[in-house]
Design a protein around this motif. Structure first.
Motif, PDB file in Angstrom:
ATOM      1  N   MET A   1       0.832  -1.210   0.000  1.00 18.79           N
ATOM      2  CA  MET A   1       0.000   0.000   0.000  1.00 18.79           C
ATOM      3  C   MET A   1       0.867   1.260   0.000  1.00 18.79           C
ATOM      4  O   MET A   1       0.535   2.244  -0.662  1.00 18.79           O
TER       5      MET A   1
ATOM      6  N   GLU B   1       1.935   1.776  -3.386  1.00 16.63           N
ATOM      7  CA  GLU B   1       0.811   2.212  -4.227  1.00 16.63           C
ATOM      8  C   GLU B   1       0.563   3.708  -4.037  1.00 16.63           C
ATOM      9  O   GLU B   1       0.235   4.417  -4.976  1.00 16.63           O
TER      10      GLU B   1
ATOM     11  N   LYS C   1       2.927   5.566  -6.036  1.00 17.03           N
ATOM     12  CA  LYS C   1       2.549   5.502  -7.458  1.00 17.03           C
ATOM     13  C   LYS C   1       1.445   6.496  -7.784  1.00 17.03           C
ATOM     14  O   LYS C   1       1.441   7.096  -8.849  1.00 17.03           O
ATOM     15  N   ILE C   2       0.490   6.620  -6.867  1.00 18.96           N
ATOM     16  CA  ILE C   2      -0.616   7.559  -7.097  1.00 18.96           C
ATOM     17  C   ILE C   2      -0.055   8.941  -7.408  1.00 18.96           C
ATOM     18  O   ILE C   2      -0.505   9.627  -8.319  1.00 18.96           O
ATOM     19  N   PHE C   3       0.945   9.327  -6.637  1.00 19.46           N
ATOM     20  CA  PHE C   3       1.468  10.682  -6.764  1.00 19.46           C
ATOM     21  C   PHE C   3       2.405  10.838  -7.958  1.00 19.46           C
ATOM     22  O   PHE C   3       2.716  11.947  -8.351  1.00 19.46           O
TER      23      PHE C   3
ATOM     24  N   ARG D   1       1.669   9.684 -10.937  1.00 17.00           N
ATOM     25  CA  ARG D   1       0.907   9.474 -12.171  1.00 17.00           C
ATOM     26  C   ARG D   1       1.148  10.570 -13.210  1.00 17.00           C
ATOM     27  O   ARG D   1       1.300  10.301 -14.378  1.00 17.00           O
TER      28      ARG D   1
ATOM     29  N   LYS E   1      -8.054  10.548  -8.788  1.00 14.49           N
ATOM     30  CA  LYS E   1      -8.258   9.484  -9.757  1.00 14.49           C
ATOM     31  C   LYS E   1      -7.352   8.281  -9.440  1.00 14.49           C
ATOM     32  O   LYS E   1      -7.779   7.130  -9.482  1.00 14.49           O
ATOM     33  N   GLY E   2      -6.101   8.601  -9.092  1.00 15.66           N
ATOM     34  CA  GLY E   2      -5.165   7.542  -8.750  1.00 15.66           C
ATOM     35  C   GLY E   2      -5.610   6.763  -7.516  1.00 15.66           C
ATOM     36  O   GLY E   2      -5.494   5.539  -7.459  1.00 15.66           O
ATOM     37  N   VAL E   3      -6.137   7.465  -6.534  1.00 15.42           N
ATOM     38  CA  VAL E   3      -6.612   6.800  -5.313  1.00 15.42           C
ATOM     39  C   VAL E   3      -7.739   5.835  -5.655  1.00 15.42           C
ATOM     40  O   VAL E   3      -7.746   4.677  -5.227  1.00 15.42           O
TER      41      VAL E   3
ATOM     42  N   LEU F   1      -8.468   4.467  -8.546  1.00 15.01           N
ATOM     43  CA  LEU F   1      -7.930   3.354  -9.340  1.00 15.01           C
ATOM     44  C   LEU F   1      -7.278   2.316  -8.449  1.00 15.01           C
ATOM     45  O   LEU F   1      -7.487   1.117  -8.591  1.00 15.01           O
ATOM     46  N   MET F   2      -6.473   2.819  -7.504  1.00 14.89           N
ATOM     47  CA  MET F   2      -5.781   1.910  -6.609  1.00 14.89           C
ATOM     48  C   MET F   2      -6.764   1.111  -5.764  1.00 14.89           C
ATOM     49  O   MET F   2      -6.649  -0.096  -5.616  1.00 14.89           O
TER      50      MET F   2
ATOM     51  N   ARG G   1      -8.277  -1.531  -7.880  1.00 11.16           N
ATOM     52  CA  ARG G   1      -7.378  -2.594  -8.283  1.00 11.16           C
ATOM     53  C   ARG G   1      -7.071  -3.558  -7.140  1.00 11.16           C
ATOM     54  O   ARG G   1      -6.881  -4.751  -7.345  1.00 11.16           O
ATOM     55  N   TRP G   2      -7.018  -3.022  -5.923  1.00  7.03           N
ATOM     56  CA  TRP G   2      -6.644  -3.862  -4.793  1.00  7.03           C
ATOM     57  C   TRP G   2      -7.823  -4.504  -4.097  1.00  7.03           C
ATOM     58  O   TRP G   2      -7.673  -5.160  -3.071  1.00  7.03           O
TER      59      TRP G   2
END
Lengths: 341, 341
Positions: free
Chosen positions: A240, A243, A246-248, A250, B263-265, B267-268, B271-272
Motif C-alpha cells: 500500500m 501504491e 505511485k498515485i502521486f 501518475r 483518480k489515482g486513489v 484506481l488503486m 485494483r486492490w
C-alpha cells in the motif's frame, strides 16, 4: 528502586552507534536512576561512557542463527548479555538479535516460569484508533495446543495491563469467523476453556478483518497463524505504501498534489510501522526479555527499553509466577491473578 | 460447444437487477452462444428476457445460513440452481450466496471428485505486479492434513493454468519462514511430500510478507490460516484506504492535493479490491462451482461468469478426475496430470 537493564548493543541493521543514540533518547524521556550495562564491541560504544557500564564482546550472533549456533557463541554480545542478566539479577534485557537464537538462549538460561508450557512472542500492533493491539504468539512456536492458547491469553492480559495500563484488557481469540463455533480445533477448544473459567475481559472470536480496528487489546493465536498474520500485515502495508507513491507519480498534477500531502503520508507510514511501536517480548520466561526489531532505529530502540522498564516496574515475572503457581497449569485452575499495577 | 451456465441471481447485496447488468457485461465481453439459466424472483429478472431462461424461485438463502438450513430451503434460488446444474448437466454455476451454505449444498448434490478428500475454496488475489496470485484453501475447512495440502497444490495448479494461462504456475506453501524446515507440522510435511513427487513449479515456502509481491501464482495453506490470511489482507487494506483519506483531510492544502490525486486513489482502491477480480471457486467437486462475493457489483459478477466459462472450456473437472483417478490419492501417487489447456 534502581533498575538494572542489560543492553545487547549489536546485531541491529543500523549498527551500534544508532542504538547508543537510542539509549540517550530513553534517558531523556525517562529520567531516573538506572544501572545500564551495554554489551558489544567496546570501540562502537564509546558514546555510552559515563552513562552505562561497557562490557566488551567481540562476536555478533547472525540474524539467521539457530539454537545450537548461539549456544556455541560464548563470546557473542547476546550470550554475554543473557549471562549478565542472570549474574546481575537484572530487571530487563533488550536485544535486536534474531528471534530464534534469542528465544533458545534465553529459555535455556532463564527457564520457563513453572506452569508455563510454552514461551510466546508478543507484538504491539498499531490499530485504527491510534492505540495498540497486542498479538501473541507471533512465532515462538509453530503449533500450539488449546492449553497453550489459554496460557497465552493470561500472559497477554498481564502484559497489556502492565505496559498499556488497560485495567481489563479486551481479549479475543483469532478465528475464521466471529461465532463461537468457528475456529481451528485448538482455537475453538481454547475459547471454550476461557469461557468456562470466566476469563476476565474475554470478548470471543475475532477475524483478521477486524483485528486492527481497535476493538481488541489482546489477540491470542498459535505461533504459526500469528506469524503468517504479522508478516501479512507487513506485506500489505508495504504494498500500500508503494501504491500511494505511485498515485502521486501518475502525472505532473498528482506530483504537485504530493507536495501538499507529503507530510501526512510520512506520518502515516511511521504510525503504521509496527517496528516503531517498541519491542516485542518473550513472555513466559523468568526474566523481562525484550526483542527489538533488527531494523530498529534510535527511536524504536528507546521504546523497546521503555517496554522493558515498564514490565520490570510492574513486576510482571512475579505476577505471572504467582498466577501460574496456583495450579499445575492455569488452564485447569481457572486462576486469574490480578496485576500488581 | 454451447456452454450451459446456471446463475443464482439472488443473495447479492446490490440486488438481482445489478447482476442482470453483470450478465449483459459478460455477454458483451464474451461473444458466443450460451445457454444461460437464471434462477431467482422472476419479477426482478425481467431484464434477462430473450437472453436467459428464467426460473422462478421465491426463497433466498441468507448469507449466514448453515449446512442444514440450506438443505431445507428447497424453494431457494441456490438449491434450485444446484439441482438445475445436475439435471441440465450444466458446465458452470455462479452464486453470490453464503460460502458455508453453498459449499454444503454443492458437496451434497455434486459430490467430491474421487480421490479428493476435501474441497477447497480458491481466491484470486491482486498482487504487486498487477497480476493474480491464487490462494487456497481460504476457508472450506478449518483444519487440514499434509495430504490435503498436497491435493490443494494440484487443484490450485490446474485452476491457475486454466484461468490465467500460466503453463507452469509457481506454487508455494505458506509458512512462517522461507527455509524448508519452517512451517506448521502439516505444512512442513506437505512441502516434503511435494518435493518427493517433483511437483511441477514448486518453489518452496513463502511468508505472508512476500505473498502478494508477485513471485507466486499459487499459494497453498490450510483453511484456517488461509481464512485469517485473506481477512487480514482485507482488514489492512481497508485501514490503509481510510488512512489515505485522512492524509488528504489534514488541511486545506492537502485537500487541494486530493483533487490532483483523486483518480489515482480510486484506481488503486479498485485494483486492490479482490472482490473485483472475479469469483473464487469451490475446487474438488464434480462441477464448476463459482462463488461470487456477496458484495459483487455488475463488473465483479461478469468476471465471476468469465471464470466459470474459462474453467468449463478447460474441462477442469475432467482434468482433475483423471489426475486423481490415477491413484487412490494424489498424495501417494506422485501423479502430475497435465492440463488440457
Amino acid at each position: 528502586m534502581k533498575q538494572t537493564i542489560i543492553l545487547d548493543m549489536m546485531a541491529a541493521d543500523k549498527g551500534a552507534p544508532e542504538l547508543v543514540e537510542g539509549v540517550k533518547l530513553f534517558l531523556a524521556r525517562n529520567p531516573g536512576e538506572y544501572r545500564l550495562v551495554a554489551v558489544g564491541k567496546q570501540e562502537e560504544l564509546q558514546g555510552l561512557k559515563g552513562i552505562a557500564e561497557i562490557i566488551d564482546a567481540r562476536d555478533v550472533v547472525p540474524m539467521e542463527a539457530g539454537a545450537r549456533d548461539v549456544l556455541r557463541m560464548k563470546e557473542s554480545s547476546m550470550m554475554k548479555a543473557i549471562e549478565l542478566y542472570e549474574t546481575l539479577k537484572a530487571d530487563a534485557m533488550i536485544s535486536c538479535g534474531g528471534t530464534g537464537a534469542y528465544l533458545s538462549a534465553a529459555t535455556l538460561k532463564l527457564k520457563l516460569i513453572p506452569g508455563v508450557e510454552r514461551a510466546a512472542l508478543i507484538v504491539p500492533m498499531p490499530n485504527a484508533i491510534g492505540k495498540i493491539t497486542n498479538v501473541l504468539d507471533i512465532g515462538a512456536s509453530n503449533e500450539n495446543s488449546a492449553e497453550h492458547l489459554v496460557q497465552f491469553a493470561e500472559m497477554g492480559r498481564l502484559f497489556n495491563q502492565a505496559v498499556y495500563g488497560n485495567k481489563v484488557p479486551r481479549v479475543y481469540v483469532m478465528a475464521n469467523g466471529t461465532e463461537d463455533k468457528k475456529g481451528s480445533p485448538e482455537s475453538k477448544k481454547a475459547l471454550e476453556m476461557l469461557k468456562a473459567m470466566n476469563f476476565p475481559g474475554l470478548q470471543g472470536n475475532i477475524e483478521g478483518r477486524e483485528s486492527l480496528s481497535g476493538i481488541a487489546d489482546v489477540i491470542v493465536t498459535d505461533g504459526f497463524t500469528g506469524n503468517v498474520y504479522l508478516k501479512t500485515t507487513e506485506g500489505v502495508f508495504k504494498i500500500m505504501s508503494n501504491e500511494i507513491k505511485k498515485i502521486f507519480k501518475r502525472n505532473l498534477f498528482s506530483m504537485i498534489g504530493y507536495l501538499f500531502a507529503k507530510k501526512g503520508v510520512k506520518l502515516m507510514q511511521h504510525r503504521w510501522d509496527y517496528r516503531t511501536t517498541g519491542g516485542s517480548m518473550l513472555l513466559g520466561l523468568n526474566g523481562v526479555i525484550v526483542k527489538a526489531h533488527g531494523s530498529s532505529d534510535r527511536v524504536a530502540f528507546s521504546y523497546a527499553m521503555e517496554v522493558g522498564k515498564k514490565l520490570a516496574e510492574a513486576n510482571i515475572v512475579d505476577t505471572m509466577k504467582k498466577g501460574f503457581a496456583n495450579a499445575t497449569s492455569a488452564t485447569t485452575s481457572g486462576s486469574t491473578p490480578t496485576s500488581t499495577t
